[in-house]
Every structure is written in C-alpha cells, then in structure tokens.
Design an enzyme around this catalytic site. Structure first.
Site, short mmCIF file in Angstrom:
data_model
loop_
_atom_site.label_atom_id
_atom_site.label_comp_id
_atom_site.label_asym_id
_atom_site.label_seq_id
_atom_site.Cartn_x
_atom_site.Cartn_y
_atom_site.Cartn_z
N ASP A 255 41.30 -46.38 76.09
CA ASP A 255 41.58 -47.24 73.99
C ASP A 255 42.86 -47.19 74.36
O ASP A 255 43.26 -47.82 73.42
CB ASP A 255 40.94 -46.39 74.35
CG ASP A 255 39.70 -45.80 73.76
OD1 ASP A 255 39.27 -46.77 73.89
OD2 ASP A 255 38.67 -44.72 73.39
N ASP B 258 32.12 -51.43 76.78
CA ASP B 258 33.68 -50.85 75.64
C ASP B 258 34.57 -51.40 76.92
O ASP B 258 35.28 -52.62 76.03
CB ASP B 258 33.88 -49.98 75.56
CG ASP B 258 32.91 -49.64 75.02
OD1 ASP B 258 31.68 -49.61 75.32
OD2 ASP B 258 32.50 -48.66 73.35
#
Length: 491
Positions: free
Chosen positions: A123, A184
């Site tokens: 992330d 993602d």
C-alpha cells in the site's frame, strides 16, 4: 433499493436525452455531466467541513465515516487509505486554483513522508501516489520526487521474481496464503511507473510490467471478471484463486473489478502495451454489462441477495475515473458515456451528501461484506479525479497554477563522491535534452542522457567507477538553454 431511485433515473434519462449537451464536434456524441459545478461546490463545502472537524490535525487522515454520525473516523499515516485525503486537497487546488487548497495539501502530504520507507505491504503505492504523486504532478518540486523514488524503492523490495509479482501481503496463516497477490495491487504499480519515468530506473518499470502480465494470466476469468486474490507457492505455481471480498470464493467484488479497469488502463498509459489495453476493455465490459439501472454497482456482482444488499459508490467512482481514461485511448463513446452516467448518479440524493450533514462527499460505499454503507475517503478521491478527467476530455479550462518548473540543474549528491552520485534537473519546455559529462579540459567523457523529455523534474544517476579521481563538469542543454556544474570524484 428504494423505489424512488427508479423514478429519479427515468427522469434523469429523459432530461439527459433532451438537454442541449453543449458539446461541439467531435464531442456531440458524448454525454454531459449535468452537475459539474454542483459537484465542485459540494466538494469545497465538505472538505472545509472535514478540515474543521479534524481541527487541522495534519497527523490524522480521514478513512471512512461513522454510520451513525456521518463524521470521519480517522487513522494515522500508516493506514492504506491515508494518502487519499491529501490527494483530494490537491484535486481541489487543481479544480479551483485557490492557494488555500495547496497549503492544506502540502501539510497533509508532508505527514506521509515516513511511509515511503515502509515496505511491509504493497500500500506504499496508494499512500505516496495519492499524496506526493499528485503534489509532484502539480508543482514539479524535486523534494516530492525524492519521496516518490524512495517509495518506489520500498515497493520494489516486495517483488518476487519467482511469481512475477509484487507480493501484497506476507504469508497469512488464517487464509493458508503463502504469497498472496490481490487485484488492488495493480493500482500501486503507478508508483513504479512514475518513479521509473523520472529517474531512468527501468528495472522498476520492468517489475510493474511483469506484475501486470501476471495479473492478466491469473486474476482474469474467461468471462472478464476478476479474482480478488491469487496465492502463489514458493516455486511460482498457483496455490489457489479466491475472493474474500464477497459472498464466496467465486464472487466478483465490484471494487476489485474497478481496480482492474483503472489499473490496466494506467499500465497502458505508461507502456502502450496492447495486452494491457485489451485487458482493460475486457474487465470494463464485464463491469458495464453487470451494472444496475442506476449505474452504481452492488458490492458483489454475484451476491445472491441482490437487490437486498449493499451498493458500493467507491467502486462506481473508481470505475468512472478509469473509464474516462480508457475512452481517451479507445475513442469508444460507451466508456465515456457510462462514466458520465455514473457521475450523474453519484450526484443524486441517493449517493451524494448534498442533502445531509455527512462529512464525506459521497455516501453508500461498502468496505467489507456485511458492513453498513458509509462514506469513504477513496470514493471521494476517485470521484474528484473523474471530474478532472472529464473536464480534460471536454477541453474545459482549469485555473492557472503556479509551478516551480523551470530550467534548472541541481548539484550532485553526494559530492565529493566515490563511484556513484546523482542529481536532479528540470526542463521548462518539452523537447530533446542532452546531459553530458566532461573533464576540466572540456573533453566529453560520456553522455549521461540524450532524449525527449516532457516539462518537469527528473533524476540522473551517475556511475563513475571506470573514471579517475578528479573534478568533472556535467552539463545540460535543452533548446537554446545550457547549464553546467562541477563534481568531485574521489576513488
């Protein structure tokens, strides 16, 4: 779903069909975002409310709203969503040209600096692209580029050549996952592409390309839908494919499908690889074919409880932004028009907070299956980005923004140096750039870079391991402008 939403969209379709779209050719066949100014004004209002609500505390970042109060629940800089708030502030600066938004964006961006060194998950891409990435695109500050490069280095450390992908998470015992890679993660490749573009570190671009190809091979189903997670064994073979963001392992998580639309399109932007464009259209077609009448997807396209289940406005916003960019590469008006239908829907009373006191711009995102609908900062972020992309496509004017981009050559560091050094440079106008290394007698030793550059800031890395100790001159020339500086090599 409320019965009234069908009446609303019957009216909306009627209005859209009969309104003067105000587009000149070649835009006559493109739909109009009816609520453009209203959306920008709503964002202005809600972001001001957010800043007041969190008391300008630049070390906490809005994540999602409380389902009862509608106010933000905040987390520190290490949450995966932390970079999006700074990004919304940068978007508002781009949309309005007001310096206050730039000042706010800088404050919350600076708090993200330490996350560029975080390599424990994938992330870092979300955190840094949302904050420093948008800041760099609008200001060309070399200091921002330094953080972007550090973030890319941290992300690259998660690359596993045996599986051909950047690992999303470390082994997860509860899921029996060895090397899990989630859909993602396509989004975080932008950090690698952006950093490679401005530094010449093509190994980062190669990692991103390999990861995208691995995703095409293993995350895409034959019908164009996507798995949430592909877990790889240590030898690179697939352990299993499944979805935890949905009803069961074979679900189609709508936000994951939106990540795929956006991610493959972004990968095509940086590479022009036709395989990525084909993947983007494939997943986009599945998404559009399965949208309900109001153009905002269910949380899970295969949820058996439809229509008695939750919607996900964040998936709609992400897809809208991705579809507008996909249109720019395909000239397929279906992608643009569906993106605009989504934006019009998101500005209705069903999905926007214009009639409520909620702190978010959009309502009705679903974080996890079984969760209540609520506002999320990433839904707001991609909603604003979609508006900017819409304005770009219809050639709408943006306010003039002052940037620091001008012709400059930075001092190398470290200096003096042993074998390896680097320096930043900026070009004001697009064109060919030449950067050469000379000895003190003026003889050219080597060419450090020669090629086309768009306006902006870049990094050059110098390997001087085969040179003798002493002073050298490095010089840049672009158009009729030239600058040079001195460096000292000590072997």
């Amino acid at each position: 779903m409320k019965l009234g939403i069908y009446h609303l969209f019957t009216l909306l379709i009627f209005v859209t069909a009969n309104v003067d779209l105000s587009f000149s050719q070649p835009y006559a066949d493109l739909r109009n975002f009816l609520f453009l100014n209203d959306a920008i004004n709503l964002a202005d209002q809600k972001l001001e409310k957010t800043l007041e609500e969190i008391s300008f505390h630049k070390t906490v970042h809005p994540a999602h709203t409380d389902t009862v109060t509608g106010e933000w629940i905040t987390f520190d800089r290490n949450e995966w969503t932390s970079g999006f708030f700074a990004g919304t502030l940068w978007f508002m600066y781009q949309l309005t040209g007001e310096e206050k938004w730039q000042e706010y964006a800088q404050k919350w961006t600076h708090d993200m600096k330490s996350t560029a060194y975080k390599s424990s998950d994938h992330d870092v891409g979300f955190r840094i692209v949302g904050s420093y990435g948008n800041g760099f695109k609008l200001t060309d500050q070399p200091e921002y580029l330094k953080i972007i490069l550090q973030g890319a280095y941290s992300l690259s450390k998660r690359y596993n050549p045996d599986i051909g992908a950047v690992k999303s998470w470390d082994p997860w015992t509860e899921l029996n996952a060895v090397n899990p890679v989630i859909i993602d993660n396509l989004m975080n490749l932008e950090l690698l592409f952006l950093a490679a573009k401005h530094s010449g570190r093509n190994e980062w671009k190669d990692i991103a390309i390999t990861h995208a190809n691995t995703t095409i091979e293993h995350h895409l189903r034959q019908d164009g839908s996507t798995y949430h997670i592909v877990d790889f064994n240590k030898n690179g073979s697939v352990n299993r494919k499944f979805t935890i963001q949905g009803y069961d392992k074979n679900s189609v998580w709508s936000r994951g499908q939106a990540w795929a639309i956006y991610g493959f399109t972004m990968a095509y932007r940086y590479t022009k690889n036709p395989d990525f464009l084909k993947a983007a259209t494939t997943v986009a077609d599945y998404f559009l074919e399965n949208l309900p009448v109001d153009h905002v997807p269910w949380y899970d396209f295969r949820e058996p409880a439809i229509p008695n289940t939750t919607k996900d406005a964040s998936a709609a916003a992400i897809a809208s932004s991705g579809l507008i960019e996909l249109y720019s590469f395909t000239n397929n008006p279906d992608y643009f028009n569906n993106a605009v239908d989504i934006l019009n829907s998101l500005m209705s009373d069903e999905y926007s907070s214009k009639q409520t006191d909620d702190s978010s711009i959009l309502l009705r995102s679903t974080i996890h299956r079984g969760d209540s609908e609520r506002g999320t900062i990433y839904a707001d972020y991609y909603f604003l980005e979609a508006i900017i992309r819409y304005k770009n496509q219809i050639e709408s004017e943006f306010p003039y923004l002052e940037t620091q981009s001008f012709f400059q050559l930075g001092q190398n560091y470290p200096n003096p140096f042993n074998n390896q050094t680097q320096f930043y440079y900026s070009v004001e106008n697009a064109g060919n750039v030449n950067i050469d290394l000379y000895n003190l007698a003026g003889r050219k030793i080597k060419t450090l870079f020669s090629g086309f550059r768009e306006p902006g800031s870049y990094l050059i890395q110098v390997n001087a391991s085969n040179l003798a100790s002493g002073f050298y001159i490095y010089a840049i020339q672009s158009h009729d402008m030239r600058k040079s500086k001195k460096m000292l090599l000590i072997q």
